[in-house]
Design a protein around this motif. Structure first.
Motif, PDB file in Angstrom:
ATOM      1  N   GLU A  34       0.814  -1.219   0.000  1.00  0.00           N
ATOM      2  CA  GLU A  34       0.000   0.000   0.000  1.00  0.00           C
ATOM      3  C   GLU A  34       0.844   1.264   0.000  1.00  0.00           C
ATOM      4  O   GLU A  34       0.306   2.369  -0.169  1.00  0.00           O
ATOM      5  CB  GLU A  34      -0.910   0.020   1.229  1.00  0.00           C
ATOM      6  CG  GLU A  34      -1.909  -1.125   1.269  1.00  0.00           C
ATOM      7  CD  GLU A  34      -2.729  -1.131   2.542  1.00  0.00           C
ATOM      8  OE1 GLU A  34      -2.589  -0.196   3.358  1.00  0.00           O
ATOM      9  OE2 GLU A  34      -3.508  -2.085   2.732  1.00  0.00           O
ATOM     10  N   GLY A  35       2.140   1.119   0.210  1.00  0.00           N
ATOM     11  CA  GLY A  35       2.984   2.310   0.300  1.00  0.00           C
ATOM     12  C   GLY A  35       4.445   1.958   0.121  1.00  0.00           C
ATOM     13  O   GLY A  35       4.802   0.902  -0.423  1.00  0.00           O
ATOM     14  N   LEU A  36       5.297   2.833   0.609  1.00  0.00           N
ATOM     15  CA  LEU A  36       6.731   2.730   0.421  1.00  0.00           C
ATOM     16  C   LEU A  36       7.420   2.117   1.633  1.00  0.00           C
ATOM     17  O   LEU A  36       6.877   2.096   2.742  1.00  0.00           O
ATOM     18  CB  LEU A  36       7.324   4.122   0.176  1.00  0.00           C
ATOM     19  CG  LEU A  36       6.773   4.910  -1.014  1.00  0.00           C
ATOM     20  CD1 LEU A  36       7.325   6.335  -0.986  1.00  0.00           C
ATOM     21  CD2 LEU A  36       7.128   4.224  -2.323  1.00  0.00           C
ATOM     22  N   ILE A  37       8.640   1.658   1.398  1.00  0.00           N
ATOM     23  CA  ILE A  37       9.573   1.307   2.457  1.00  0.00           C
ATOM     24  C   ILE A  37      10.718   2.308   2.382  1.00  0.00           C
ATOM     25  O   ILE A  37      11.423   2.365   1.363  1.00  0.00           O
ATOM     26  CB  ILE A  37      10.105  -0.125   2.289  1.00  0.00           C
ATOM     27  CG1 ILE A  37       8.982  -1.146   2.458  1.00  0.00           C
ATOM     28  CG2 ILE A  37      11.236  -0.399   3.273  1.00  0.00           C
ATOM     29  CD1 ILE A  37       9.397  -2.574   2.163  1.00  0.00           C
ATOM     30  N   ILE A  38      10.875   3.113   3.415  1.00  0.00           N
ATOM     31  CA  ILE A  38      11.966   4.081   3.469  1.00  0.00           C
ATOM     32  C   ILE A  38      13.147   3.436   4.184  1.00  0.00           C
ATOM     33  O   ILE A  38      13.026   2.978   5.327  1.00  0.00           O
ATOM     34  CB  ILE A  38      11.536   5.376   4.197  1.00  0.00           C
ATOM     35  CG1 ILE A  38      10.347   6.022   3.487  1.00  0.00           C
ATOM     36  CG2 ILE A  38      12.724   6.347   4.282  1.00  0.00           C
ATOM     37  CD1 ILE A  38      10.613   6.461   2.071  1.00  0.00           C
ATOM     38  N   ASP A  39      14.277   3.423   3.508  1.00  0.00           N
ATOM     39  CA  ASP A  39      15.482   2.713   3.947  1.00  0.00           C
ATOM     40  C   ASP A  39      16.591   3.766   4.025  1.00  0.00           C
ATOM     41  O   ASP A  39      17.325   3.979   3.068  1.00  0.00           O
ATOM     42  CB  ASP A  39      15.775   1.619   2.910  1.00  0.00           C
ATOM     43  CG  ASP A  39      16.970   0.761   3.211  1.00  0.00           C
ATOM     44  OD1 ASP A  39      17.264   0.543   4.392  1.00  0.00           O
ATOM     45  OD2 ASP A  39      17.589   0.265   2.235  1.00  0.00           O
ATOM     46  N   ALA A  40      16.691   4.429   5.172  1.00  0.00           N
ATOM     47  CA  ALA A  40      17.458   5.677   5.251  1.00  0.00           C
ATOM     48  C   ALA A  40      18.703   5.515   6.117  1.00  0.00           C
ATOM     49  O   ALA A  40      18.614   5.349   7.338  1.00  0.00           O
ATOM     50  CB  ALA A  40      16.575   6.792   5.809  1.00  0.00           C
TER      51      ALA A  40
END
Length: 298
Positions: A34-40
């Motif tokens: 349903e959305g993003l995975i932020i890998d910061a």
């Protein structure tokens, strides 16, 4: 239950096996598309490998590029030493980019990952999609922490999205605890692994709430927010590291003398611990000298 794939467990990086397992299993079992995975803040991409492999191991494998990975990819002194050890064919020094090595390490996952090199305050400016997972391992400055909070947190999905504060159990980054304390009504602590703390978003975070700079312009007493951000039921090691971070918070909000007095009351856990712990006296000495000069950095 399937185990952690060997190439994920052995990927060059600083994450513990338990942290890698959490990311892998979230991508495999919990991510809903349903959305993003932020890998910061990925260093050499251990978090990226765990997340991308988890997506591939779904049934059926996920198709798309939901992972957005970010790193400055520039050596500080410690990183230069690490790179020199693992990649001796090149010369490494502070300020040198390792983006070419990182890009090569991420190449097996390019069908699932969008990767941006540079200051995340410039490379992650706006988000128009929901965020299902935010893995945050680059909140080394208050301004970066505030930026990530402002941009990412209003996009979290209540009851589903998870924030991984990878530097939570760390002696030098108290603004993370202050932020999570200020936002405590919106999150529930669901566990930890290594230095990481996991928080599930429980209700939508308004943009004006996420935009508050809790470190430089606290809406209520800073130490009150810090204390609200430290979960109960921590291990002895975790509680000690949170206390060391509180020393820095005390210095910022109440001054040097108060911070040194607080540090002098702390006792390092005895016996075996998961990793080497600094002495409280060392942190007290830092408070007397350099203190939180780095907290002013832009």
């Amino acid at each position: 239950m399937r185990g952690l794939p060997e190439h994920v467990a052995s990927h060059l990086g600083m994450l513990t096996t338990e942290e890698r397992r959490f990311l892998y299993e979230f991508a495999r079992d919990t991510f809903r598309g349903e959305g993003l995975i932020i890998d910061a803040g990925i260093f050499m991409g251990a978090s990226t490998a765990a997340l991308a492999t988890g997506l591939r191991d779904r049934s059926p494998p996920y198709v798309g590029r939901p992972i957005q990975s970010f790193d400055l990819a520039t050596c500080d002194q410690s990183t230069a030493e690490t790179m020199a050890y693992h990649f001796p064919q090149e010369e490494w020094q502070q300020g040198k980019s390792f983006a070419h090595v990182l890009t090569r390490a991420l190449s097996p996952y390019e069908d699932l990952v969008e990767f941006a090199v540079g200051d995340i305050r410039e490379t992650l400016v706006n988000l128009n999609e929901p965020v299902e997972l935010a893995f945050l391992d680059c909140s080394k400055l208050p301004s970066v922490n505030a930026h990530l909070t402002r941009v990412i947190f209003p996009r979290l999905i209540p009851g589903h999205s998870v924030v991984v504060q990878q530097d939570f159990f760390h002696e030098w980054l108290p603004w993370i605890h202050v932020t999570m304390g200020y936002l405590a009504p919106y999150f529930r602590f669901i566990g930890s692994a290594g230095p990481s703390a996991f928080f599930r978003c429980e209700k939508a975070i308004p943009e004006h709430v996420a935009a508050i700079d809790t470190w430089n312009d606290p809406p209520r007493p800073g130490l009150q927010m810090f204390d609200a951000g430290v979960p109960s039921g921590l291990s002895e090691t975790e509680a000690y590291l949170a206390d060391l971070a509180r020393v820095s918070a005390v210095r910022w909000f109440e001054g040097v003398d108060a911070s040194v007095q607080y540090a002098n009351r702390l006792t390092k856990p005895s016996g075996e611990t998961p990793w080497t712990l600094p002495e409280a006296s060392f942190v007290a000495d830092v408070m007397k000298g350099r203190g939180l000069d780095w907290a002013h950095a832009s």
